[in-house]
Design an enzyme around this catalytic site. Structure first.
Site, short mmCIF file in Angstrom:
data_model
loop_
_atom_site.label_atom_id
_atom_site.label_comp_id
_atom_site.label_asym_id
_atom_site.label_seq_id
_atom_site.Cartn_x
_atom_site.Cartn_y
_atom_site.Cartn_z
N TYR A 54 0.84 -1.91 0.25
CA TYR A 54 0.06 -0.05 0.05
C TYR A 54 1.03 1.14 -0.10
CZ TYR A 54 -4.20 -3.07 0.96
OH TYR A 54 -4.87 -3.69 0.87
N HIS A 129 -1.57 -11.76 0.36
CA HIS A 129 -2.27 -11.13 -0.38
C HIS A 129 -2.71 -11.54 -1.40
CE1 HIS A 129 -2.86 -5.80 -0.93
NE2 HIS A 129 -3.64 -6.78 -1.65
N SER A 209 -12.95 -2.76 0.65
CA SER A 209 -14.41 -2.71 -0.56
C SER A 209 -16.29 -2.85 -0.48
CB SER A 209 -14.15 -2.53 -2.37
OG SER A 209 -14.66 -1.48 -2.71
N PRO A 210 -16.05 -2.76 1.54
CA PRO A 210 -17.34 -2.69 1.77
C PRO A 210 -18.43 -2.06 1.22
CG PRO A 210 -15.97 -3.01 3.52
CD PRO A 210 -15.13 -2.06 2.01
N LEU A 211 -18.14 -0.74 0.90
CA LEU A 211 -18.85 -0.26 0.31
C LEU A 211 -19.49 0.56 -1.08
CD1 LEU A 211 -17.76 2.63 3.53
CD2 LEU A 211 -19.62 0.59 3.29
N GLY A 212 -18.84 -0.51 -2.07
CA GLY A 212 -18.61 -0.63 -2.82
C GLY A 212 -19.89 -0.67 -4.13
#
Length: 290
Positions: A54, A129, A209-212
């Protein structure tokens, strides 16, 4: 709703922090980045997700891990209960692309580097990863097993995997698989079989990315086409659609620990509040399941 979840042998708050946006393209300045991590801790967040890859520019390997370590060191409160999860097996050459390297020798070196940057005796949760198609998956996971046995990491996880790879990793690790981190959101639900398998095996599922698919601007947009059911429930509840989305994640299984990214203190405070939002059966029917 249970506001405490379990990853391996660790208890964590139900909503974590995905620290990636604090170090990649468009990242905030360090002052705001650290303020965001501190706001997460103030809100009760006890899981911070990072990775050695990152970063933004070439030569910055570990930028996010170092940032997380500095933020924890500068925090005025107790951080002994914070679980830092990091990952190895991907790289960023600085041109915007991502590479993958699942060679066991590389993973061992990567883990040692993460250990040093985080400044800990053992990494709380270390995750592969992404599977490397050029390396047998069992060999990559075997590196995690060895790191566990040697005490360099306390728990092991995998990311971006399918059901067969979860079962294989579970076997290679002798049942010590602590977590699976896959993309999953209201808009992208194709990891539902993996979530259900994690539930069956007693493995934590960490949606990245749970709010995609959940846009803040759509909350006040004109016309139903601009909104999702999550926006409609949010409007009725008087909360953000992001909070509703995270509460939906938490309703799916006690094994789910979403890790929303954030670059502002107010965003992570709102996300953390999802742990105390219980959706009704009618609302859950509207939002859909898996």
């Amino acid at each position: 709703m249970n506001e405490i979840r379990v990853i391996g042998d660790a208890e964590v708050a139900a909503v974590g922090l995905g620290a990636m946006p604090l170090s990649i393209e468009g990242r905030p300045d360090e002052g705001r980045a650290i303020a965001t991590i501190h706001a997460a801790l103030d809100a009760g967040v006890t899981l911070i997700d990072t990775a050695d890859s990152y970063h933004w520019h070439a030569g910055e390997e570990g930028h996010n891990e170092l940032l997380v370590a500095r933020a924890l060191a500068a925090y005025g409160g107790d951080v002994s209960g914070v679980l830092v999860a990091t990952k190895g097996g991907r790289g960023r050459p600085g041109d915007g692309s991502w590479t993958v390297n699942g060679d066991p020798r590389h993973l061992r070196r990567a883990a040692k580097g993460s250990l040093k940057r985080l400044g800990v005796d053992a990494i709380g949760l270390y995750q592969l990863h992404k599977p490397d198609p050029a390396v047998p998956f069992a060999e990559s996971v075997g590196a995690l097993r060895d790191l566990l046995d040697e005490g360099d990491i306390r728990m092991a996880g995998i990311s971006n995997v399918d059901e067969d790879q979860i079962r294989e990793a579970y076997d290679v690790l002798g049942g010590r698989l602590a977590s699976v981190q896959n993309r999953f959101s209201p808009a992208v639900r194709d990891s539902a079989p993996e979530l259900r398998l994690c539930d069956e095996l007693g493995v934590a599922f960490l949606p990245w990315s749970p709010l995609g698919g959940i846009s803040r601007s759509a909350l006040d947009a004109e016309g139903p086409a601009a909104r999702t059911p999550f926006h409609d429930v949010a409007r009725e509840r008087g909360v953000s659609p992001q909070r509703v989305a995270l509460a939906w994640h938490l309703s799916l299984s006690d094994r789910v620990v979403p890790i929303p990214g954030s670059t502002r203190p107010e965003s992570i405070r709102d996300s953390a509040a999802a742990a105390s939002l219980t959706l009704t059966e009618e609302e859950l029917t509207i939002l859909g399941g898996v």
